[in-house]
Design an enzyme around this catalytic site. Sequence first.
Site, PDB file in Angstrom:
ATOM      1  N   ILE A 438       0.816  -1.209   0.000  1.00 28.99           N
ATOM      2  CA  ILE A 438       0.000   0.000   0.000  1.00 28.99           C
ATOM      3  C   ILE A 438       0.854   1.266   0.000  1.00 28.99           C
ATOM      4  CG2 ILE A 438      -1.831   1.238   1.241  1.00 28.99           C
ATOM      5  CD1 ILE A 438      -2.611  -1.385  -0.224  1.00 28.99           C
ATOM      6  N   ARG A 522      -2.780   3.635  18.393  1.00 25.63           N
ATOM      7  CA  ARG A 522      -2.423   4.419  17.206  1.00 25.63           C
ATOM      8  C   ARG A 522      -2.921   5.853  17.365  1.00 25.63           C
ATOM      9  NH1 ARG A 522       0.446   6.292  13.053  1.00 25.63           N
ATOM     10  NH2 ARG A 522      -0.697   6.572  11.107  1.00 25.63           N
ATOM     11  N   GLU A 612     -15.481   8.078   4.992  1.00 27.51           N
ATOM     12  CA  GLU A 612     -15.579   8.687   6.317  1.00 27.51           C
ATOM     13  C   GLU A 612     -16.229  10.066   6.266  1.00 27.51           C
ATOM     14  OE1 GLU A 612     -12.122  10.955   8.696  1.00 27.51           O
ATOM     15  OE2 GLU A 612     -11.780   8.838   8.349  1.00 27.51           O
ATOM     16  N   HIS A 701      -2.636  -4.518  11.031  1.00 26.65           N
ATOM     17  CA  HIS A 701      -2.746  -3.990  12.384  1.00 26.65           C
ATOM     18  C   HIS A 701      -2.617  -5.081  13.440  1.00 26.65           C
ATOM     19  CE1 HIS A 701      -4.757  -0.958   9.836  1.00 26.65           C
ATOM     20  NE2 HIS A 701      -4.119  -0.129  10.621  1.00 26.65           N
ATOM     21  N   CYS A 733      -3.291  -2.438   4.313  1.00 27.09           N
ATOM     22  CA  CYS A 733      -2.968  -1.044   4.619  1.00 27.09           C
ATOM     23  C   CYS A 733      -1.446  -0.905   4.595  1.00 27.09           C
ATOM     24  CB  CYS A 733      -3.542  -0.660   5.990  1.00 27.09           C
ATOM     25  SG  CYS A 733      -3.800   1.125   6.188  1.00 27.09           S
TER      26      CYS A 733
END
EC number: 2.1.1.14
Length: 782
Positions: A438, A522, A612, A701, A733
């Site tokens: 990514i 994070r 979002e 993650h 990601c």
Amino acid sequence: MARIHNLGFPRIGAQRELKFALENYWAGDSSLTDLQATGRSLRAAHWQRQAGLDLVPVGDFAWYDQVLTMSATLGVLPERAGHTPGTAIDLDTLFRVARGRAQNSCCGTNAASEMTKWFDTNYHYLVPEFTENQAFHLSYHQLIEETREAIAQGHNAKPVLIGPLTYLWLGKCARPDADKLLLLDDLIPVYRQLLQALRDAGAEWVQMDEPILSLDLPLPWQQAFESTYHRLQIRGLQQLVANYFGELGNNLSVALQLPVAGLHLDAVRGGVEIGRIVDRLSPHKILSLGIVDGRNIWVTDLEAALTVLRPVAERLGDQLWLAPSCSLLHVPVDLTLETALPEDVQPWLAFAQQKLEELVTLKAALAEPHSPAVTEKLKINRAALAARRTSARINQVDVQARVQRLSSHNAFRPTKFAERNKLQQAKFRLPLLPTTTIGSFPQTTEIRKARRLHKQGKLSGREYAQLMRAEIQHAIAVQEKLDLDVLVHGEAERNDMVEYFGEQLTGFAFTQWGWVQSYGSRCVKPPIIVGDVARKQPITLEWARYAQSLTRKPVKGMLTGPNTILCWSFVRDDQPRSRTAQQLALAIRDEVQDLEAAGIGIIQIDEPALREGLPLRKKDWTEYLAWATHAFRVCCAEVADTTQIHTHMCYAEFNDIMDSLIALDADVITLETSRSQMALLDAFEQFTYPNQIGPGVYDIHSPNLPTVEWIAELMHRAAEKIPPQQLWINPDCGLKTRTWPETEAALKVMVRAAKKLRNEFQEQAPKQQATDADAAIGLEPA
């Protein structure tokens, strides 16, 4: 006299104390006792910061996120995390749900729970997972214990919890078509048990967050509210139902009829409803007005706020409460820590601590409007607002003129994807299921140290550039060794995918300690857009050109898209967001054109925040999606047909905006799909997505290492929905948060899986072609 309270305080700490405590524990470098001690210290400090309020929130502290805390409280955790339904839950079990494991020393790994955006913010939560025979149990007592803790420290504690209807709405069932409302009857008794325990712990008020009241709710969900809250009545415990992030709209009557002691309204986003609500409010019900913006960092116009509040205060008297619009989770902790902000900009800003001080001022101004202290504070506030309006930082005539010249005709690529795809295939000669990443690679301690020393002036620009080139060289060498097909330079030079670009654009300001939590440990430090935006000089050109010089394989140019820079910054509030997006798009277009001219043939423009930014009400979607997709197309509309444009999106549902994703017209879109096990691709199947897709095949993650079998299974699921010729293989990601050993091990597995799958799909292709030919002439399959 009005009372003041808060809906929630940033939990991560002014200097990210919780982040470091969590990561030390997960790494096995500290004990559970150490971690819990940090939590107690932070809670005590945060409650003390809020001691000037009439009620202090409790339950806004979470070890990962507040939805996961609620799931644990209700006993809703997946069995794969080691939880036996009906039994007590410990902290390590929470971490296994969130990360797939707790400490490195813990045995066993599992799939982490799916993560998605918290309404239209840049905060994430772990999605509750409901089984077909879901049972609820009061299984985790953090909220109860912390209520006792706050009261013991002398605070008037107001426990905060997610309301039952919002909690069900946020979750997902094992069967996608299941009716989650059928779980309500079994859920309510456990909520009653929890509320009774909070009352027994000494709470007099409890805040029930129901932000789904800002959504377009189906009628059965609207109808469920009144009966639910009738059943949640606990003698001696008063309930404040809190809605935020928007207007109540067609849920206004639902909210007003709730049998509760108080209602909180987001008066920043839903201020137009104040008059209607006051007119219809029960005479004995509290109205909490969120008059201070909990999501942005600009100072409140105190005189404008008082103009709104005074007539309401006259009518409601002590039935009026004042608060931020929503939890202050979304803003940094304390502006006084900032020593490097421009002197003229700092008075324009208010972080969490300053927003609480604004509430204190508003309360005092309503009670004693002519007191010298109030008069002085209003004078200072008025001067700050006037200085901002007239500042030379705000307006750039050339930028505004360029936006005026921008029109829709220059925001479309003239050639359709099918034709572009042929040209791109001939140019790049990529295999079936091309592999890529990514964009980012591990941000090591050495990289961070070099960046810090360079900012401090202890490392020259030349020395810093040499170190970054060495990191790029290492990243390219690793990718070549792993045999990835499309490479990246690794983004070693970037502190953050948004802040890095903002530093090289006009119109931005930056903080030292402006951290906000994105998920778990994070944190991000959003830049502040204070004025008109333009590119000063090339941003990524030299790094991309150097990386491409090291390899014959294509290297992607890596850019952050205009909508993501917009959503992940604190945005100016003195012009429409669409205008700021256009300015950003033109700046990114300048960079795209420079990259293309330098021979970078694949350019990725990341837009993880596109979904979002979608408004909560569907009536507002068309306008937003029109200008948001237009901004993306502006970035790349003028590139050659042979230049391949990628974009990346993550942790969001796309079913309801597929038309807009298609309208982006990116040649390749990469997505987070591993936590949902490719379920997000259902939308792409139903809409027959015409371009290429890279579904994320493993969760970056989580520290868990993927297997060839895991990736192959996910890609087979993807191939059931989308032809293999349209598919890419990539992580879900960027890899900046992982270590190099983790990264290399995972990518090695990914490439092995890709090669295995190529052989499978290529073997299947002749059989499928033969079957199709037989069918065409009427033969039965063998």
